[in-house]
Design an enzyme around this catalytic site. Sequence first.
Site, PDB file in Angstrom:
ATOM      1  N   GLU A 142       0.835  -1.211   0.000  1.00 58.46           N
ATOM      2  CA  GLU A 142       0.000   0.000   0.000  1.00 58.46           C
ATOM      3  C   GLU A 142       0.865   1.255   0.000  1.00 58.46           C
ATOM      4  O   GLU A 142       2.078   1.207   0.190  1.00 58.46           O
ATOM      5  CB  GLU A 142      -0.911   0.028   1.234  1.00 58.46           C
ATOM      6  CG  GLU A 142      -2.170  -0.813   1.116  1.00 58.46           C
ATOM      7  CD  GLU A 142      -3.261  -0.122   0.307  1.00 58.46           C
ATOM      8  OE1 GLU A 142      -2.983   0.921  -0.307  1.00 58.46           O
ATOM      9  OE2 GLU A 142      -4.386  -0.655   0.277  1.00 58.46           O
ATOM     10  N   ASN A 200     -10.751   4.832   2.111  1.00 62.79           N
ATOM     11  CA  ASN A 200      -9.751   4.705   1.050  1.00 62.79           C
ATOM     12  C   ASN A 200      -9.870   5.886   0.089  1.00 62.79           C
ATOM     13  O   ASN A 200     -10.659   6.805   0.298  1.00 62.79           O
ATOM     14  CB  ASN A 200      -9.936   3.388   0.285  1.00 62.79           C
ATOM     15  CG  ASN A 200      -8.871   2.364   0.640  1.00 62.79           C
ATOM     16  OD1 ASN A 200      -7.678   2.665   0.629  1.00 62.79           O
ATOM     17  ND2 ASN A 200      -9.291   1.147   0.966  1.00 62.79           N
ATOM     18  N   ASP A 235     -10.142   1.221  -4.190  1.00 62.56           N
ATOM     19  CA  ASP A 235      -9.072   1.224  -3.186  1.00 62.56           C
ATOM     20  C   ASP A 235      -8.289   2.543  -3.294  1.00 62.56           C
ATOM     21  O   ASP A 235      -8.871   3.606  -3.364  1.00 62.56           O
ATOM     22  CB  ASP A 235      -8.182  -0.004  -3.378  1.00 62.56           C
ATOM     23  CG  ASP A 235      -7.567  -0.507  -2.085  1.00 62.56           C
ATOM     24  OD1 ASP A 235      -7.091   0.336  -1.300  1.00 62.56           O
ATOM     25  OD2 ASP A 235      -7.541  -1.726  -1.853  1.00 62.56           O
TER      26      ASP A 235
END
Length: 311
Positions: A22, A169, A221
């Site tokens: 991430e 997100n 996301d």
Amino acid sequence: MTANPRVERVDGAGQAPALVGESPVWRAGEQALYWVDIPARKIVRLRLDSAERSEWLLPEKVACIAFDRRGTVLAGCETGLFAVALAEVAASDAPGGEPLKATARKLAAPTFPFIDMRFNDGRCDRQGRFWSGTMVQDMAAANPAGALYRFDERGVLSGPVVDGLITQNGLAWSPDGATMYLSDSHPLRRQIWAFDYDVESGEPRNRRVFADLNDHAGRPDGAAVDADGCYWICANDAGLLLRFTPQGKLDRRIAVPATKPAMCAFGGRELDTLFVTSIRPATGASEHDGHLFAVRPGVVGLLEPEYAGDL
């Protein structure tokens, strides 16, 4: 609408896949990409020119990062926001090839309404305020206890600014900073919102649906905005990058080899490369899941803002 530029796996990022890759951040001064592996508690760096890879171990899960002007990391972790100092030594020089230990100092923390929560997606706005949201780690619980917080240049944590989130997100800002984007990637939500953003006060207003991914593929996301003001979102579970125009119209789809692309960031010398981190599923993972990818989509990005305060 469908585009097929070549998507390449970045082998210099390491042969071992991330569990949850991430928060990629490009550092132009270093010509290096940083990202995190959340459950592994790692911050990773790859210098593009030399393919030198380094990694640092934090005391708890780290989900998102930004930098201040001196190179100190501002990290959203399990128990709060931390200032993290990264030793300038390659991980390969550490004893036994193990990750280096980072020095972390807690800066601020919200009052979590439930146990087993953590920060998730986060980044700085165009003025250098750091924003990040929280979530209950057990996604199966579908608990809307998550919220979005602002950490300003004075070191003051404010919020919840937006509450009722399950899996926060998709934070991003338009090139002029006047529009803020936010998503909820939980399977029960799959929404992307836009807000009018007051660049002086740091207050988002006039929340509205920007894109409903129930009408498209995947879950929204992590995201990035290009120099044209278009919003790129990783469509988790669909193996896609989707680009929406500022008006919320889907105009690009790029397939990536990983099923669960997690977040994207522009980088490279000309900011013309879109780097994509990914998540490795617990079961049924392919050889590509959990790796880092790069694609040149034919547009350029923007430099990632630095935190405006002193860490």
